[in-house]
Design a protein around this motif. Structure first.
Motif, mmCIF file in Angstrom:
data_model
loop_
_atom_site.group_PDB
_atom_site.id
_atom_site.type_symbol
_atom_site.label_atom_id
_atom_site.label_comp_id
_atom_site.label_asym_id
_atom_site.label_seq_id
_atom_site.Cartn_x
_atom_site.Cartn_y
_atom_site.Cartn_z
ATOM 1 N N GLY A 76 90.840 -11.228 58.072
ATOM 2 C CA GLY A 76 91.436 -11.402 56.755
ATOM 3 C C GLY A 76 90.528 -12.054 55.738
ATOM 4 N N GLU A 77 89.237 -12.171 56.061
ATOM 5 C CA GLU A 77 88.329 -12.899 55.178
ATOM 6 C C GLU A 77 88.156 -12.222 53.828
ATOM 7 N N LEU A 78 88.294 -10.903 53.789
ATOM 8 C CA LEU A 78 88.133 -10.186 52.527
ATOM 9 C C LEU A 78 89.430 -10.087 51.737
ATOM 10 N N GLY A 79 90.529 -10.521 52.328
ATOM 11 C CA GLY A 79 91.819 -10.373 51.677
ATOM 12 C C GLY A 79 92.335 -8.951 51.827
ATOM 13 N N GLU A 80 93.141 -8.518 50.900
ATOM 14 C CA GLU A 80 93.670 -7.155 50.909
ATOM 15 C C GLU A 80 92.591 -6.195 50.424
ATOM 16 N N ILE A 81 92.242 -5.230 51.257
ATOM 17 C CA ILE A 81 91.186 -4.288 50.880
ATOM 18 C C ILE A 81 91.706 -3.365 49.785
ATOM 19 N N GLN A 82 90.904 -3.219 48.748
ATOM 20 C CA GLN A 82 91.280 -2.381 47.616
ATOM 21 C C GLN A 82 90.425 -1.117 47.526
ATOM 22 N N ARG A 83 89.109 -1.269 47.720
ATOM 23 C CA ARG A 83 88.242 -0.096 47.666
ATOM 24 C C ARG A 83 87.166 -0.191 48.749
ATOM 25 N N PHE A 84 86.959 0.948 49.403
ATOM 26 C CA PHE A 84 85.977 1.073 50.475
ATOM 27 C C PHE A 84 84.962 2.106 50.056
ATOM 28 N N GLU A 85 83.718 1.693 49.880
ATOM 29 C CA GLU A 85 82.635 2.610 49.550
ATOM 30 C C GLU A 85 81.721 2.731 50.770
ATOM 31 N N SER A 86 81.451 3.968 51.151
ATOM 32 C CA SER A 86 80.681 4.222 52.374
ATOM 33 C C SER A 86 79.700 5.349 52.093
ATOM 34 N N ARG A 87 78.445 5.162 52.512
ATOM 35 C CA ARG A 87 77.399 6.126 52.187
ATOM 36 C C ARG A 87 76.548 6.476 53.404
ATOM 37 N N PHE A 88 76.248 7.766 53.545
ATOM 38 C CA PHE A 88 75.143 8.243 54.363
ATOM 39 C C PHE A 88 74.240 9.034 53.420
ATOM 40 N N GLU A 89 73.223 8.377 52.912
ATOM 41 C CA GLU A 89 72.333 9.003 51.938
ATOM 42 C C GLU A 89 70.917 9.079 52.493
ATOM 43 N N ARG A 90 70.256 10.199 52.196
ATOM 44 C CA ARG A 90 68.894 10.417 52.651
ATOM 45 C C ARG A 90 68.080 11.027 51.514
ATOM 46 N N TRP A 91 66.766 10.932 51.642
ATOM 47 C CA TRP A 91 65.868 11.581 50.684
ATOM 48 C C TRP A 91 65.107 12.651 51.446
ATOM 49 N N ARG A 92 65.607 13.862 51.391
ATOM 50 C CA ARG A 92 65.011 15.009 52.065
ATOM 51 C C ARG A 92 64.937 16.176 51.076
ATOM 52 N N PRO A 93 64.023 16.098 50.123
ATOM 53 C CA PRO A 93 63.990 17.125 49.068
ATOM 54 C C PRO A 93 63.590 18.497 49.566
ATOM 55 N N GLN A 94 62.978 18.583 50.740
ATOM 56 C CA GLN A 94 62.575 19.873 51.284
ATOM 57 C C GLN A 94 63.544 20.302 52.389
ATOM 58 N N LEU A 95 63.894 21.561 52.385
ATOM 59 C CA LEU A 95 64.778 22.091 53.414
ATOM 60 C C LEU A 95 64.082 22.081 54.770
ATOM 61 N N LYS A 96 64.856 21.821 55.817
ATOM 62 C CA LYS A 96 64.319 21.835 57.174
ATOM 63 C C LYS A 96 64.604 23.157 57.876
ATOM 64 N N GLY A 97 65.602 23.899 57.389
ATOM 65 C CA GLY A 97 65.988 25.146 58.032
ATOM 66 C C GLY A 97 66.918 24.902 59.207
ATOM 67 N N GLY A 98 67.361 25.983 59.831
ATOM 68 C CA GLY A 98 68.268 25.867 60.967
ATOM 69 C C GLY A 98 69.714 26.029 60.559
ATOM 70 N N TRP A 99 70.577 26.072 61.563
ATOM 71 C CA TRP A 99 71.978 26.390 61.320
ATOM 72 C C TRP A 99 72.692 25.324 60.496
ATOM 73 N N ARG A 100 72.243 24.060 60.562
ATOM 74 C CA ARG A 100 72.919 23.013 59.795
ATOM 75 C C ARG A 100 72.820 23.242 58.290
ATOM 76 N N GLU A 101 71.801 23.985 57.850
ATOM 77 C CA GLU A 101 71.634 24.262 56.428
ATOM 78 C C GLU A 101 72.012 25.690 56.065
ATOM 79 N N SER A 102 72.622 26.390 57.003
ATOM 80 C CA SER A 102 73.037 27.761 56.758
ATOM 81 C C SER A 102 74.312 27.803 55.930
ATOM 82 N N GLY A 103 74.390 28.797 55.061
ATOM 83 C CA GLY A 103 75.600 28.988 54.281
ATOM 84 C C GLY A 103 76.606 29.901 54.934
ATOM 85 N N ALA A 104 76.292 30.463 56.097
ATOM 86 C CA ALA A 104 77.232 31.337 56.800
ATOM 87 C C ALA A 104 78.445 30.524 57.238
ATOM 88 N N PRO A 105 79.657 30.915 56.864
ATOM 89 C CA PRO A 105 80.839 30.107 57.186
ATOM 90 C C PRO A 105 80.998 29.826 58.673
#
Length: 373
Positions: free
Chosen positions: A160-189
């Protein structure tokens, strides 16, 4: 009783009492080689029996890293000997998760599936129901529940140290300006690529664990990098049933990284920069076979305070709890041996997928999407 949401029977293939449970791992890319194989091998009561990978270079890598494990080129080879396997771990590309999990569950073999479990909440629920019908264990690998910063935040909320939580901001940010390729970057549904389902699976899961179900979802998904086919810069805003608002950011194009967590409560806030060190340690070849594990130096600790920012010296350092990815497979082993609860259930994964589907619709239509009660 729901075996996928509460507890699980012991393995039914005749494994000798007291002997290690034999694990078959399908997939030896990033998820299989960096996370699952090392964590399975480090868990008391589990042994890595078989590694399945289609690529010759990865078969050689698996042989070098786990010389006692069998190596198979196809999942069919593993399924052909499932009476000799106590658990199958699916760490292959996203589009294979549902069909492979279905095959394993129909064979009565307990299953762990890497996130995301499926493309849709309906598919996830169907797998959960199949596990219940067959009386078979099913769990989803959401390792970020055992990140050091997440465990620290749970402790702060519980006290309870923070009291009542009002806003939760959470980030997974990276700097990868170049594509790596592979299925994770595929647009196929059918590939289920993009950051929404990759990093978003973690961010949404953490938000739901902390603050419960979401009732409204708003999202912005963008494709920023030249040649990119799917989202690489995405934002999701959740309104939880208890009134907390979660703002979730995931990006491969962040030239300046924001805080991993910024949590604002009625009494104080918590700010934490940097990523849990466990993934980096596993990538470097370190293994969680002893202590210390998952610890970080004091200069990486977050800050608790009010009215100031960490830059101006406000607040106090908050010791970071050690990260504990090994806890996931320890819980899996306990569930299989003793009938305990799955550490992450397929129904929990389905709730997160509801949010991801709503986020995709919100971005496409430019609307806020309500979720059912």
């Amino acid at each position: 009783m729901s075996t996928s949401s509460t507890s699980s029977p012991s393995p039914s293939n005749g494994s000798r009492p007291g002997s290690p449970l034999r694990v078959g791992l399908i997939g030896y890319g990033l998820a299989g080689s960096v996370f699952h194989a090392p964590l399975v091998a480090a868990t008391d009561g589990l042994v890595l029996d078989t590694v399945v990978t289609t690529r010759p270079d990865r078969r050689e890598q698996a042989r070098a890293e786990f010389p006692d494990a069998r190596i198979a080129a196809t999942a069919d080879e593993l399924f052909a000997r499932t009476p000799a396997v106590d658990l199958i771990v699916i760490a292959s590309p996203n589009k294979t998760h549902v069909p492979l999990a279905t095959t394993a569950l129909k064979a009565g073999i307990p299953v762990v599936v890497d996130k995301p479990l499926a493309a849709t909440a309906a598919e996830a629920r169907a797998l959960a129901e199949l596990a219940e019908q067959r009386g078979t264990f099913l769990s989803v690998f959401q390792n970020r529940r055992w990140d050091n910063d997440f465990l620290t935040l749970r402790r702060l909320i519980a006290t309870g140290e923070l009291g009542e939580i009002q806003r939760f901001e959470s980030r997974f940010e990276r700097w990868r300006p170049q594509l790596k390729g592979g299925w994770r970057e595929s647009g196929a549904p059918e590939e289920i690529g993009g950051l929404l389902y990759d990093l978003g699976s973690h961010l949404v899961d953490q938000a739901l664990v902390l603050f419960g179900p979401a009732v409204r979802v708003y999202a912005e998904t963008d494709t920023r990098r030249p040649g990119a086919e799917t989202d690489d810069d995405t934002f999701i805003a959740l309104t939880h049933a208890n009134g907390v608002r979660s703002h979730l950011y995931m990006s491969a194009t962040a030239a300046q990284l924001g805080p991993r967590f910024r949590v604002l409560g009625s009494s104080a806030g918590f700010v934490k920069y940097g990523l849990d060190p466990q993934e980096a340690a596993l990538r470097e070849g370190r293994r969680p076979t002893g202590r210390p594990w998952g610890e970080e130096p004091e200069h990486c600790w977050g800050t608790v305070g009010s009215g100031e920012s960490p830059l101006t010296g406000g607040g106090r350092p908050e010791p970071t709890a050690p990260g504990d990815y090994p806890a996931y497979y320890a819980a899996v082993a306990a569930a299989l041996r003793n009938g305990g609860p799955a550490p992450v259930t397929a129904y929990e994964a389905a709730h997160a997928l509801e949010v991801l589907e709503a986020a995709r619709r919100s971005s496409a239509e430019g609307v806020t999407v309500p979720l059912g009660n």
